[in-house]
Motif scaffolding. Structure first.
Motif, mmCIF file in Angstrom:
data_model
loop_
_atom_site.group_PDB
_atom_site.id
_atom_site.type_symbol
_atom_site.label_atom_id
_atom_site.label_comp_id
_atom_site.label_asym_id
_atom_site.label_seq_id
_atom_site.Cartn_x
_atom_site.Cartn_y
_atom_site.Cartn_z
ATOM 1 N N LYS A 2 0.839 -1.198 0.000
ATOM 2 C CA LYS A 2 0.000 0.000 0.000
ATOM 3 C C LYS A 2 0.880 1.255 0.000
ATOM 4 N N LYS A 3 0.477 2.229 -0.814
ATOM 5 C CA LYS A 3 1.257 3.479 -0.864
ATOM 6 C C LYS A 3 1.153 4.228 0.452
ATOM 7 N N LEU A 4 2.193 4.971 0.802
ATOM 8 C CA LEU A 4 2.131 5.827 1.989
ATOM 9 C C LEU A 4 1.231 7.029 1.678
ATOM 10 N N ASP A 5 0.411 7.376 2.649
ATOM 11 C CA ASP A 5 -0.606 8.417 2.464
ATOM 12 C C ASP A 5 -0.106 9.733 3.093
ATOM 13 N N ILE A 6 0.217 10.703 2.235
ATOM 14 C CA ILE A 6 0.820 11.951 2.717
ATOM 15 C C ILE A 6 0.032 13.155 2.166
ATOM 16 N N PRO A 7 -1.002 13.612 2.866
ATOM 17 C CA PRO A 7 -1.733 14.792 2.383
ATOM 18 C C PRO A 7 -0.881 16.066 2.435
ATOM 19 N N ILE A 8 -1.301 17.051 1.655
ATOM 20 C CA ILE A 8 -0.569 18.326 1.591
ATOM 21 C C ILE A 8 -1.504 19.440 2.048
ATOM 22 N N VAL A 22 2.374 26.688 -5.643
ATOM 23 C CA VAL A 22 3.415 25.849 -5.022
ATOM 24 C C VAL A 22 2.791 24.531 -4.555
ATOM 25 N N ALA A 23 1.632 24.641 -3.893
ATOM 26 C CA ALA A 23 0.981 23.437 -3.360
ATOM 27 C C ALA A 23 0.624 22.461 -4.493
ATOM 28 N N HIS A 24 0.148 22.996 -5.608
ATOM 29 C CA HIS A 24 -0.190 22.123 -6.744
ATOM 30 C C HIS A 24 1.059 21.464 -7.331
ATOM 31 N N TYR A 25 2.148 22.221 -7.357
ATOM 32 C CA TYR A 25 3.418 21.670 -7.855
ATOM 33 C C TYR A 25 3.911 20.548 -6.923
ATOM 34 N N VAL A 26 3.864 20.805 -5.624
ATOM 35 C CA VAL A 26 4.318 19.793 -4.656
ATOM 36 C C VAL A 26 3.415 18.553 -4.753
ATOM 37 N N LEU A 27 2.118 18.779 -4.931
ATOM 38 C CA LEU A 27 1.158 17.673 -5.077
ATOM 39 C C LEU A 27 1.528 16.784 -6.274
ATOM 40 N N ALA A 28 1.788 17.408 -7.412
ATOM 41 C CA ALA A 28 2.127 16.646 -8.623
ATOM 42 C C ALA A 28 3.429 15.869 -8.421
ATOM 43 N N GLN A 29 4.401 16.518 -7.803
ATOM 44 C CA GLN A 29 5.692 15.856 -7.564
ATOM 45 C C GLN A 29 5.534 14.687 -6.579
ATOM 46 N N PHE A 35 3.656 8.702 -3.623
ATOM 47 C CA PHE A 35 2.803 8.844 -2.443
ATOM 48 C C PHE A 35 1.333 8.871 -2.861
ATOM 49 N N GLU A 36 0.483 8.356 -1.998
ATOM 50 C CA GLU A 36 -0.960 8.601 -2.078
ATOM 51 C C GLU A 36 -1.139 9.993 -1.466
ATOM 52 N N THR A 37 -1.761 10.934 -2.159
ATOM 53 C CA THR A 37 -1.809 12.281 -1.604
ATOM 54 C C THR A 37 -3.028 13.052 -2.087
ATOM 55 N N GLN A 38 -3.315 14.133 -1.413
ATOM 56 C CA GLN A 38 -4.408 15.031 -1.809
ATOM 57 C C GLN A 38 -4.127 16.394 -1.208
ATOM 58 N N LEU A 39 -4.739 17.415 -1.833
ATOM 59 C CA LEU A 39 -4.564 18.768 -1.321
ATOM 60 C C LEU A 39 -5.647 19.069 -0.285
ATOM 61 N N VAL A 40 -5.220 19.568 0.874
ATOM 62 C CA VAL A 40 -6.158 20.006 1.910
ATOM 63 C C VAL A 40 -6.026 21.520 2.001
ATOM 64 N N ASP A 41 -7.111 22.224 1.681
ATOM 65 C CA ASP A 41 -7.072 23.686 1.601
ATOM 66 C C ASP A 41 -7.685 24.269 2.875
ATOM 67 N N ALA A 68 -6.310 11.314 10.221
ATOM 68 C CA ALA A 68 -6.270 10.036 10.965
ATOM 69 C C ALA A 68 -5.719 8.916 10.081
ATOM 70 N N GLN A 69 -6.059 8.963 8.793
ATOM 71 C CA GLN A 69 -5.605 7.906 7.867
ATOM 72 C C GLN A 69 -4.189 8.150 7.360
ATOM 73 N N ALA A 70 -3.708 9.387 7.516
ATOM 74 C CA ALA A 70 -2.428 9.777 6.907
ATOM 75 C C ALA A 70 -1.239 9.108 7.606
ATOM 76 N N ASP A 71 -0.164 8.913 6.831
ATOM 77 C CA ASP A 71 1.085 8.386 7.383
ATOM 78 C C ASP A 71 2.092 9.512 7.626
ATOM 79 N N GLY A 72 1.731 10.715 7.258
ATOM 80 C CA GLY A 72 2.613 11.866 7.416
ATOM 81 C C GLY A 72 1.923 13.067 6.794
ATOM 82 N N LEU A 73 2.622 14.196 6.798
ATOM 83 C CA LEU A 73 1.994 15.427 6.309
ATOM 84 C C LEU A 73 3.043 16.337 5.681
#
Ligand SMILES: Cc1cc2nc3c(=O)[nH]c(=O)nc-3n(C[C@H](O)[C@H](O)[C@H](O)COP(=O)(O)O)c2cc1C
Length: 185
Positions: A2-8, A22-29, A35-41, A68-73
């Motif tokens: 399972k991929k590590l879940d790292i929201p931004i 910047v946030a969109h760039y970091v998200l794409a990278q 990483f499993e990721t999503q943008l939190v605004d 709660a589900q995230a493995d990091g931030l």
């Protein structure tokens, strides 16, 4: 595996914020990295007053489930008066146990030369208080008002390597701490 879940977390709601690009760039990278990721605004979760974790957030969306589900931030934050935006603190203070024993990396943003370096220092005591493991490899996005072209593409490719270094560190801690948290259960 399972991929590590790292929201931004995008830490400013300011109208015209450059940190959004910047946030969109970091998200794409981060997605490219694996990483499993999503943008939190913060705009979606900010309230006019502080609502602590133990109070019910009446009618308000909470980002508790995401964290709660995230493995990091990853936090993408501009520097405002040598600190963080007020809405970041309001949103961050909504949770507590969801952060514990998870790694966090900060991307500082400014229109000056230092890329929010002072902001990152000011954030550390907050992250530590919430039992997060703050990483060494922050990325500082400087002169952000000139960093993206009209199509929203980044002009300075060196950020790719800087982010890779941050992701490598995040990946190590996220995997190690995930294992350790699972042992605790
Ligand atoms: C209220 C406010 C305070 C600011 N204080 C600082 C500061 O202390 N240091 C700095 O380098 N830039 C400061 N800036 C400028 C930001 O670097 C600039 O707004 C930049 O574009 C990044 O933030 P943004 O996402 O709001 O665009 C400040 C901007 C605002 C709106």
């Amino acid at each position: 595996m399972k991929k590590l879940d790292i929201p931004i977390l995008l830490a400013t709601g300011r109208q015209g914020r450059f940190s959004e690009a910047v946030a969109h760039y970091v998200l794409a990278q981060a997605k490219d990295y694996g990483f499993e990721t999503q943008l939190v605004d913060v705009r979606d979760y900010s309230t006019t007053v502080t609502i602590p974790p133990w109070e019910e957030k009446k009618g308000k969306k909470t980002w508790s489930k995401i964290m709660a589900q995230a493995d990091g931030l990853i936090i993408v934050s501009p520097e405002y008066n040598h600190g963080y935006p007020g809405e970041f603190k309001i949103v961050f203070d909504q949770l507590e146990k969801e952060y514990a024993k998870k790694p966090v990396a900060v991307c500082g943003v400014s229109d000056g030369r230092f890329g929010g370096a002072r902001l990152v220092g000011v954030m550390l005591p907050i992250l530590r208080t919430l039992q997060m493991v703050a990483l060494k490899n922050s990325v500082h996005f400087s002169t952000v008002d000139e960093l993206f072209d009209e199509a929203g593409k980044i002009k300075d490719q060196s950020y790719q390597g800087k982010l890779k270094k941050m992701f490598d560190e995040l990946n190590w801690y996220a995997a190690a701490l995930k294992k350790a948290r699972e042992k605790d259960l």
